[in-house]
Design a protein around this motif. Structure first.
Motif, short mmCIF file in Angstrom:
data_model
loop_
_atom_site.label_atom_id
_atom_site.label_comp_id
_atom_site.label_asym_id
_atom_site.label_seq_id
_atom_site.Cartn_x
_atom_site.Cartn_y
_atom_site.Cartn_z
N GLU A 71 9.19 22.35 -50.55
CA GLU A 71 10.02 21.15 -50.40
C GLU A 71 9.32 20.18 -49.46
O GLU A 71 8.88 20.55 -48.37
N LEU A 72 9.21 18.92 -49.87
CA LEU A 72 8.66 17.89 -49.00
C LEU A 72 9.81 17.29 -48.19
O LEU A 72 10.83 16.89 -48.75
N VAL A 73 9.63 17.22 -46.88
CA VAL A 73 10.65 16.66 -45.99
C VAL A 73 10.04 15.46 -45.27
O VAL A 73 9.01 15.59 -44.60
N ALA A 74 10.65 14.28 -45.43
CA ALA A 74 10.15 13.06 -44.79
C ALA A 74 11.14 12.61 -43.72
O ALA A 74 12.35 12.58 -43.97
N TYR A 75 10.61 12.27 -42.54
CA TYR A 75 11.45 11.83 -41.43
C TYR A 75 11.16 10.37 -41.09
O TYR A 75 10.03 9.91 -41.24
N PRO A 76 12.19 9.64 -40.63
CA PRO A 76 12.02 8.21 -40.33
C PRO A 76 10.97 7.96 -39.25
O PRO A 76 10.67 8.83 -38.42
N THR A 77 10.42 6.76 -39.27
CA THR A 77 9.43 6.34 -38.29
C THR A 77 10.03 6.33 -36.89
O THR A 77 11.15 5.86 -36.68
N ILE A 78 9.29 6.85 -35.94
CA ILE A 78 9.67 6.79 -34.53
C ILE A 78 8.94 5.61 -33.89
O ILE A 78 7.73 5.44 -34.09
N ARG A 79 9.68 4.81 -33.11
CA ARG A 79 9.11 3.59 -32.54
C ARG A 79 9.15 3.61 -31.02
O ARG A 79 9.98 4.28 -30.41
N ARG A 83 8.38 24.58 -46.71
CA ARG A 83 8.66 23.16 -46.50
C ARG A 83 7.44 22.53 -45.81
O ARG A 83 6.81 23.16 -44.96
N ALA A 84 7.16 21.26 -46.16
CA ALA A 84 6.09 20.51 -45.50
C ALA A 84 6.68 19.20 -45.00
O ALA A 84 7.45 18.54 -45.71
N TYR A 85 6.30 18.80 -43.79
CA TYR A 85 6.94 17.70 -43.09
C TYR A 85 5.97 16.54 -42.87
O TYR A 85 4.84 16.73 -42.38
N PHE A 86 6.45 15.33 -43.24
CA PHE A 86 5.63 14.13 -43.10
C PHE A 86 6.50 13.00 -42.55
O PHE A 86 7.72 13.02 -42.68
N ALA A 95 11.86 19.63 -36.03
CA ALA A 95 12.66 19.79 -37.24
C ALA A 95 12.22 21.02 -38.02
O ALA A 95 13.05 21.80 -38.52
N ALA A 96 10.91 21.22 -38.12
CA ALA A 96 10.40 22.39 -38.83
C ALA A 96 10.83 23.68 -38.15
O ALA A 96 11.16 24.68 -38.81
N ALA A 97 10.86 23.67 -36.81
CA ALA A 97 11.26 24.87 -36.07
C ALA A 97 12.73 25.19 -36.29
O ALA A 97 13.12 26.36 -36.32
N GLN A 98 13.54 24.17 -36.45
CA GLN A 98 14.97 24.38 -36.68
C GLN A 98 15.26 24.90 -38.07
O GLN A 98 16.21 25.65 -38.28
N GLU A 99 14.43 24.52 -39.04
CA GLU A 99 14.73 24.78 -40.44
C GLU A 99 13.93 25.93 -41.04
O GLU A 99 14.11 26.25 -42.22
N ASN A 100 13.03 26.53 -40.26
CA ASN A 100 12.19 27.61 -40.76
C ASN A 100 12.06 28.70 -39.70
O ASN A 100 12.43 28.52 -38.55
#
Length: 285
Positions: A169-177, A143-146, A43-48
């Motif tokens: 900008e803080l970017v939070a992504y859903p839990t991967i299961r 942006r920082a990703y968590f 996601a970070a690579a796509q957005e930065n």
């Protein structure tokens, strides 16, 4: 992908990127990477324009010395995963690079750190805030990703960014299961096969609680009891806490439900001596 091992090298590289008007994404990790981490990197690579991934097992956020010693460390394997995922620079510092002198600064996040992880792991969020602040200063990200699996950590970092006016900008992504529902975690590597077979019951307990919350028939106290009883039926699981909390403040929900609110169901438990956390969010009708 470049590997940087000193704080000075990361600062110098960051300055070059900034001068060239490149947008920087940061993914802080403690390594032993899994698909959840790689989702953040992609996601970070796509957005930065460029992506920094830090791999650093931060000693100041561990209250248990044995837990720190046993935390999985596989930097070579991590490096192999990061390049294809879109990482530009891997920051792999030694403790002396991040803490050239003992830190005496203390953060206080008020009610946010008096519950759940903050209550059961005193000093944990002070260590998190310290190392994240250092990473923000060194990498100067846009942006920082968590990951949302660490829901309370995300809330603490969001407050840190606001209170200290970090320009990012803080970017939070859903839990991967995993396929059986277990939240992906670096600590899963420490589970023995028998314990790995039991661990998905944590998510099953959260799913049970979420279904009861969605119905809004049971009281919060009844949901609490149902989840605790579900987990108590398996002697391999030692529940540390289960909490029903406001999804924004993470303060306990008591007595009644509030229509339109977000409920966070959060837990921490030991399975085979390995501490695991998980959460789900439910938006009430």
């Amino acid at each position: 992908m470049e590997i940087l091992q000193s704080a000075a090298a990361l600062q110098a590289q960051t300055e070059i990127w900034r001068q060239n008007k490149l947008r920087i994404g940061l993914v802080p990790t403690m390594g032993a990477l899994h698909e959840g981490h790689l989702q953040l990197v992609r996601a970070a690579a796509q957005e930065n324009d460029v992506v920094v991934v830090s791999v650093f097992v931060n000693p100041t956020q561990f209250g248990n010395a044995e837990d720190f010693r046993l935390y999985p460390r596989v930097p070579e394997a991590d490096a192999e995963l990061l390049g294809p995922a879109g990482c530009t620079a891997l920051f792999l510092p030694a403790v002396e690079q991040m803490y050239p002198q003992p830190t005496v600064l203390r953060f206080d996040f008020g009610p946010l750190e008096r519950v759940m992880e903050g209550e059961h792991r005193p000093g944990h969020f002070n260590g998190v805030a310290t190392v994240v602040s250092k990473l923000f200063h060194l990498s100067r990200p846009h942006r920082a990703y968590f990951g949302q699996k660490d829901l309370q950590q995300v809330a603490v970092i969001r407050q840190l960014i606001a209170d200290l006016s970090f320009d990012l900008e803080l970017v939070a992504y859903p839990t991967i299961r995993e396929a059986d529902g277990l939240a992906m975690s670096s600590r899963n590597r420490r589970l023995a096969p028998a314990d790995r077979a039991v661990a998905p019951r944590l998510y099953e307990a959260l799913a049970l609680g979420a279904s009861l919350v969605e119905e809004q028939i049971s009281t919060p106290e009844a949901v609490q009891q149902a989840v605790e009883q579900f987990l108590a039926a398996d002697p391999a699981i030692q529940l540390e806490y289960f909490a029903l909390a406001d999804g924004r403040t993470l303060q306990p929900i008591i007595g009644t439900w509030t229509p339109g609110s977000v409920v966070a169901l959060c837990l921490a438990a030991y399975v085979g001596g390995v501490r695991l956390i998980d959460n789900v969010l439910v938006t009430l009708a």
